[in-house]
Motif scaffolding. Structure first.
Motif, PDB file in Angstrom:
ATOM      1  N   THR A 138       0.824  -1.216   0.000  1.00 35.59           N
ATOM      2  CA  THR A 138       0.000   0.000   0.000  1.00 35.59           C
ATOM      3  C   THR A 138       0.855   1.263   0.000  1.00 35.59           C
ATOM      4  N   GLY A 139       2.088   1.153   0.494  1.00 33.94           N
ATOM      5  CA  GLY A 139       2.910   2.345   0.651  1.00 33.94           C
ATOM      6  C   GLY A 139       2.558   3.129   1.906  1.00 33.94           C
ATOM      7  N   HIS A 140       1.563   2.677   2.631  1.00 35.46           N
ATOM      8  CA  HIS A 140       1.217   3.366   3.884  1.00 35.46           C
ATOM      9  C   HIS A 140       1.954   2.721   5.048  1.00 35.46           C
ATOM     10  N   LEU A 169       5.913  -0.585  -6.251  1.00 32.88           N
ATOM     11  CA  LEU A 169       6.367   0.630  -5.572  1.00 32.88           C
ATOM     12  C   LEU A 169       7.669   1.114  -6.212  1.00 32.88           C
ATOM     13  N   THR A 170       7.883   2.425  -6.208  1.00 30.68           N
ATOM     14  CA  THR A 170       9.176   2.947  -6.680  1.00 30.68           C
ATOM     15  C   THR A 170      10.212   2.676  -5.585  1.00 30.68           C
ATOM     16  N   LYS A 172      12.060   4.564  -3.871  1.00 26.06           N
ATOM     17  CA  LYS A 172      11.905   5.478  -2.743  1.00 26.06           C
ATOM     18  C   LYS A 172      10.685   5.098  -1.906  1.00 26.06           C
ATOM     19  N   GLU A 173       9.567   4.830  -2.582  1.00 23.75           N
ATOM     20  CA  GLU A 173       8.357   4.406  -1.865  1.00 23.75           C
ATOM     21  C   GLU A 173       8.614   3.124  -1.081  1.00 23.75           C
ATOM     22  N   LEU A 174       9.322   2.207  -1.718  1.00 24.79           N
ATOM     23  CA  LEU A 174       9.614   0.926  -1.073  1.00 24.79           C
ATOM     24  C   LEU A 174      10.462   1.122   0.187  1.00 24.79           C
ATOM     25  N   ASP A 176      10.758   3.807   2.065  1.00 31.37           N
ATOM     26  CA  ASP A 176       9.956   4.452   3.111  1.00 31.37           C
ATOM     27  C   ASP A 176       8.964   3.480   3.733  1.00 31.37           C
ATOM     28  N   PHE A 177       8.353   2.668   2.870  1.00 34.98           N
ATOM     29  CA  PHE A 177       7.354   1.689   3.328  1.00 34.98           C
ATOM     30  C   PHE A 177       8.008   0.679   4.271  1.00 34.98           C
ATOM     31  N   ARG A 180       8.631   2.273   7.642  1.00 32.96           N
ATOM     32  CA  ARG A 180       7.421   2.422   8.465  1.00 32.96           C
ATOM     33  C   ARG A 180       6.940   1.083   9.006  1.00 32.96           C
TER      34      ARG A 180
END
Ligand code: GDP
Ligand code: MG
Length: 292
Positions: A138-140, A169-170, A172-174, A176-177, A180
């Motif tokens: 989800t990236g969240h 996911l890109t 960067k998104e990955l 960060d995900f 988190r």
């Protein structure tokens, strides 16, 4: 190729048995992952000409598959338990109970076997050495169901969290995900397999390797049922209009690292933890209940 002597003495054929279970919401690529890991189509695709079925079989029951594979020149017996995706129901507690029940039944079987006067030499130890938990990309952050499931099962099985379909996911998104997710895991006190080591006991190389693997958690997974021709070589990959995601390319995802961890570098550690810690806790709980 014949096996080296010491391996045979240390436990014969059974030393090469490894059992894992794959859990997560439906549609996250669990069955595809199993095929990718085994390097063969162990879970069949449904006939495309049957319009009442979707393209790929939907897993409907807890379903163990055993294959013989070769990793690092060693033959091993790998059992992968594919589970039906949950999250389709409003109440998921029955899914949790089913998975937990499956894991505990394998402990019960061994417990019963161990208490026999005459033991069966052909007894199959089907205890699950690792649970791969697939997280929706989800990236969240983690969803409540992820938290609850991992919390509930971590007392009984080694859990390795994975980001499913990581190619969505890109980079960067990955990153960060992943960060988190690990924050959530710590915040909620979820016990996952985090490549434990004893700084006093281990050599520098092992410490470094485990630290690096820890930093990869949760593993970014990409699976594929297809082999694609890339520069004249057939490789397992996913083809998109803008390019190819190579399953075993470490720049694309962590699949190859995860496979190495499972089938080679940490196989023994996962088995030992299962036996010495998780099974032992279950056994003593069960026996003290019987006595009390
Ligand atoms: P399961 O329900 O968890 O067993 O999921 P499946 O393995 O049946 O896969 C569901 C769908 O996701 C299929 O269309 C697969 O082709 C696709 N899929 C599987 N793995 C991946 C992946 O790593 N990335 C992407 N983008 N799609 C995937
Ligand atoms: Mg499936």
């Amino acid at each position: 190729m014949s096996l080296p002597d010491f391996r045979q003495r240390r436990g014969g054929k059974k030393a090469f048995q490894f059992n894992m279970i794959v859990v997560g919401a439906s549609g996250l690529g669990k069955s595809t992952f199993v095929n990718t890991l085994c390097g063969q189509q162990v879970i069949p695709r449904r006939a495309v000409d049957d319009p009442s079925q979707c393209a790929i079989e939907k897993t409907i029951a807890i379903n163990p598959i055993t294959v013989e594979i070769e990793e690092d020149g060693m033959k091993m017996q790998l059992t992968v338990v594919d589970t039906p995706g949950f999250g389709d129901n409003i109440d998921n507690s029955s899914n949790f109970a089913e998975i937990l029940g499956y894991i505990e039944r394998q402990y019960d079987d061994l417990l019963a076997e161990e208490s026999k006067i005459k033991r069966n030499p052909k007894f199959n130890d089907n205890r699950i050495h690792v649970l791969l938990y697939f997280i929706q990309p989800t990236g969240h952050s983690l969803r409540e169901i992820d938290i609850e499931l991992m919390k509930r099962l971590s007392a009984r099985v080694n859990i390795i969290p994975c980001v499913a379909k990581a190619d969505s996911l890109t980079p960067k998104e990955l990153a960060d995900f992943k960060k988190r997710i690990m924050e959530d895991i710590r915040y909620y006190g979820i016990q996952v397999y985090d490549f434990p080591f004893d700084e006093e006991d281990e050599d520098e190389e092992t410490v470094e390797e485990n630290m690096e693997l820890r930093s990869l958690l949760p593993f970014a997974v990409v699976g594929s049922d297809e082999e694609i021709n890339v520069n004249g070589r057939l490789i397992r990959a996913r083809q998109y209009p803008w390019g190819v995601v190579e399953v075993e390319n470490l720049k694309h995802c962590d699949f190859a690292r995860l496979r190495y961890v499972l089938l080679s570098s940490h196989l023994q550690d996962l088995k030992e933890l299962t036996h010495d810690v998780l099974y032992e806790a279950y056994r003593s709980e069960k026996l003290s209940k019987l006595e009390g």
